[in-house]
Motif scaffolding. Sequence first.
Motif, PDB file in Angstrom:
ATOM      1  N   CYS A   1     -21.264 -14.419 -19.563  1.00 53.78           N
ATOM      2  CA  CYS A   1     -22.826 -14.179 -19.011  1.00 53.78           C
ATOM      3  C   CYS A   1     -23.709 -13.685 -20.102  1.00 53.78           C
TER       4      CYS A   1
ATOM      5  N   CYS B   1     -20.242  -9.401 -18.514  1.00 52.67           N
ATOM      6  CA  CYS B   1     -19.301  -9.806 -19.028  1.00 52.67           C
ATOM      7  C   CYS B   1     -19.837 -10.716 -20.328  1.00 52.67           C
TER       8      CYS B   1
ATOM      9  N   HIS C   1     -22.867 -10.296 -12.668  1.00 56.20           N
ATOM     10  CA  HIS C   1     -23.398 -11.531 -12.583  1.00 56.20           C
ATOM     11  C   HIS C   1     -22.509 -12.766 -11.913  1.00 56.20           C
ATOM     12  N   CYS C   2     -21.301 -12.789 -12.702  1.00 56.59           N
ATOM     13  CA  CYS C   2     -20.138 -13.959 -12.252  1.00 56.59           C
ATOM     14  C   CYS C   2     -19.301 -13.506 -11.181  1.00 56.59           C
TER      15      CYS C   2
ATOM     16  N   CYS D   1     -18.065  -8.043 -13.418  1.00 54.87           N
ATOM     17  CA  CYS D   1     -18.972  -8.425 -13.784  1.00 54.87           C
ATOM     18  C   CYS D   1     -20.224  -8.838 -12.804  1.00 54.87           C
TER      19      CYS D   1
HETATM   20 ZN   LIG Z   1     -20.096 -12.483 -15.891  1.00 56.02          ZN
END
Ligand SMILES: [Zn+2]
Length: 122
Positions: free
Chosen positions: A112, A109, A92-93, A90
């Motif tokens: 998120c 994901c 983002h994370c 992912c």
């Molecule tokens: Zn994520």
Amino acid sequence: MRACDDDPEGREHGIPTYPWRQVPRGYATKRQLAALGLRPGSRQPVMQALCRGGRRVAFFYAISDALPKRVPTLAQEEALDRAMAARQTCPHCRVRYPYCLPLRTVGSCAPCADSGGLAQAA
Ligand SMILES: [Zn+2]
């Protein structure tokens, strides 16, 4: 079976041709070779078999000419893993999942996406 399907010397077809299921021992299709852990060694099949009135053709390779299936090198395995990591991580994370994420459509994901695109870590 048609008479022209039985052409062991390849006079009519260019390569030895047998009716389906009458191919001599020692020959296998690509798929049969793969099941034996082999790949065709020669570029060209050495014989063919016809079935369904000649509408289906199967190509056969000599098992004695077959080579072992190639095993990917470590570098190839690593390249494959990098490609998979890109599809499973992912953005983002930065969590890597054991499956490919819908990055093109969702872009992250599921956690998120559910939190409105804000990473849990933030
Ligand atoms: Zn994520």
